[in-house]
Design a protein around this motif. Sequence first.
Motif, short mmCIF file in Angstrom:
data_model
loop_
_atom_site.label_atom_id
_atom_site.label_comp_id
_atom_site.label_asym_id
_atom_site.label_seq_id
_atom_site.Cartn_x
_atom_site.Cartn_y
_atom_site.Cartn_z
N GLY A 194 52.24 -19.69 40.50
CA GLY A 194 53.18 -19.72 41.62
C GLY A 194 53.57 -21.09 42.13
N ARG A 195 53.21 -22.12 41.44
CA ARG A 195 53.58 -23.48 41.86
C ARG A 195 54.87 -23.86 41.11
NH1 ARG A 195 47.72 -26.20 40.98
NH2 ARG A 195 48.89 -28.15 41.25
N ILE A 196 55.95 -23.20 41.52
CA ILE A 196 57.20 -23.25 40.77
C ILE A 196 57.80 -24.65 40.76
CG2 ILE A 196 59.46 -22.20 40.47
CD1 ILE A 196 57.09 -20.30 40.10
N ALA A 197 57.83 -25.31 41.93
CA ALA A 197 58.44 -26.64 42.00
C ALA A 197 57.71 -27.63 41.09
CB ALA A 197 58.45 -27.14 43.44
N GLU A 198 56.39 -27.57 41.11
CA GLU A 198 55.61 -28.46 40.23
C GLU A 198 55.82 -28.11 38.77
OE1 GLU A 198 51.48 -29.42 41.67
OE2 GLU A 198 51.94 -27.80 43.07
N SER A 199 55.96 -26.81 38.48
CA SER A 199 56.22 -26.39 37.11
C SER A 199 57.56 -26.94 36.62
CB SER A 199 56.20 -24.86 37.01
OG SER A 199 56.53 -24.43 35.72
N LEU A 249 62.84 -26.37 27.63
CA LEU A 249 64.18 -25.91 28.02
C LEU A 249 64.18 -24.41 28.27
CD1 LEU A 249 66.36 -28.03 25.57
CD2 LEU A 249 66.38 -28.18 28.07
N ILE A 250 63.47 -23.68 27.42
CA ILE A 250 63.37 -22.23 27.63
C ILE A 250 62.63 -21.94 28.93
CG2 ILE A 250 62.38 -20.10 26.71
CD1 ILE A 250 62.77 -21.26 23.92
N GLY A 251 61.53 -22.69 29.18
CA GLY A 251 60.76 -22.45 30.39
C GLY A 251 61.55 -22.74 31.65
N ILE A 252 62.27 -23.86 31.67
CA ILE A 252 63.03 -24.19 32.88
C ILE A 252 64.22 -23.24 33.05
CG2 ILE A 252 64.71 -25.86 31.99
CD1 ILE A 252 63.84 -27.66 34.35
N GLU A 253 64.76 -22.75 31.95
CA GLU A 253 65.83 -21.76 32.05
C GLU A 253 65.31 -20.48 32.70
OE1 GLU A 253 68.89 -19.24 29.14
OE2 GLU A 253 67.41 -20.61 28.28
N ASN A 254 64.08 -20.10 32.37
CA ASN A 254 63.51 -18.91 33.00
C ASN A 254 63.32 -19.11 34.50
OD1 ASN A 254 63.32 -17.49 30.58
ND2 ASN A 254 61.28 -18.29 30.10
N ILE A 255 62.93 -20.32 34.88
CA ILE A 255 62.80 -20.60 36.33
C ILE A 255 64.14 -20.45 37.02
CG2 ILE A 255 62.35 -22.44 37.99
CD1 ILE A 255 60.14 -23.46 36.20
N TYR A 306 50.38 -26.85 30.62
CA TYR A 306 50.23 -27.20 32.03
C TYR A 306 51.42 -26.72 32.84
CZ TYR A 306 49.83 -30.12 36.21
OH TYR A 306 49.76 -30.57 37.52
N ALA A 307 52.63 -26.92 32.31
CA ALA A 307 53.83 -26.44 33.01
C ALA A 307 53.82 -24.92 33.12
CB ALA A 307 55.08 -26.92 32.27
N VAL A 308 53.41 -24.24 32.05
CA VAL A 308 53.33 -22.77 32.09
C VAL A 308 52.28 -22.33 33.09
CG1 VAL A 308 52.78 -20.72 30.73
CG2 VAL A 308 54.12 -22.56 29.70
N TYR A 309 51.14 -23.01 33.13
CA TYR A 309 50.08 -22.68 34.09
C TYR A 309 50.60 -22.79 35.53
CZ TYR A 309 46.23 -23.85 37.24
OH TYR A 309 45.40 -23.93 38.33
N LEU A 310 51.30 -23.88 35.84
CA LEU A 310 51.82 -24.05 37.20
C LEU A 310 52.77 -22.91 37.56
CD1 LEU A 310 52.53 -27.89 37.15
CD2 LEU A 310 50.67 -26.72 38.35
N ASN A 311 53.59 -22.51 36.62
CA ASN A 311 54.52 -21.41 36.88
C ASN A 311 53.76 -20.09 37.06
OD1 ASN A 311 57.38 -20.38 36.92
ND2 ASN A 311 56.61 -19.20 35.17
N ASN A 312 52.71 -19.87 36.24
CA ASN A 312 51.95 -18.63 36.33
C ASN A 312 51.19 -18.49 37.65
OD1 ASN A 312 51.04 -18.63 32.79
ND2 ASN A 312 52.85 -17.83 33.81
#
Length: 273
Positions: free
Chosen positions: A238-243, A263-269, A230-236
């Motif tokens: 464009g809903r970055i803040a929600e991701s 942690l890897i995902g939020i680091e990429n953000i 779900y977090a990856v989907y939000l980032n994909n």
Amino acid sequence: MAEEQKKATDASGMAAAIATAQGGKRAEAFLEEQTRLVRLQIEQLKEENATRRSILRLEHISAVMKVAFEIAVALVVTAILVGLGAAIWSAARDNSLVVESFSAPPDLAGRGLTGDVIAARLLDKLSIMRNATVSSRAPSSYANNWGDDIKLQIPDTGVSIGEFNRTLHAWLGHQTRITGEIWRTPSGIAVSARVGANPASTYSGKDADLDKLMQKTAEAVYRDTQPYRYAVYLNNVGRIAESEQAYQRLIATGAPVDRAWALIGIENIYANR
């Protein structure tokens, strides 16, 4: 049969001896009578032999049919056992997401929005979200993973092979079951869905907002069943803040492997910023 033939031969010999000793017509008549008797005995022996051969042939056919029947029964039993074993093996490995038919008010059902249709809409939206989730993480490494296996379940009436198979999967498998309902509110409609025995997520609005309500419901199901995806989907999308918020929740409450990937995902953000 050899003994009877021997008796017949002895009788013929005796008749010949009498004929030789006495001579005359009486001896000849006796010889003819014995000859006819021998012939009748021979014919009787032939008939008995034919009857014995017929009986033996029937017994052989009966034995062959019995063996064939036993083999057929063994094959049927083996096929049933193999099928049952395959069904049990498949059920025990079932990690699918199952969307059951929703309950819907009669007026919506009259417009074609039956419980099955609503469940199918939710299924479609979950499939779209799954396809929009692009990640380098292998699906098997997810703490909660149903992969690409999403099913719509429509209840049957009576007992059938399909119903038995569903019961077996529900009993032995590790399915994630989604149930829900739609009902009337003073201002419109409300959509509710729950994962297993967890509390339901409910969204309300006007009749015209049904598609939006179904999207929110699908996102809630995706969030509860696949928090990292779900977090990856939000980032994909464009809903970055929600991701970022989803990653933070996963870091705080997720499984150890999910926390590491979060942690890897939020680091990429942060890196993209």
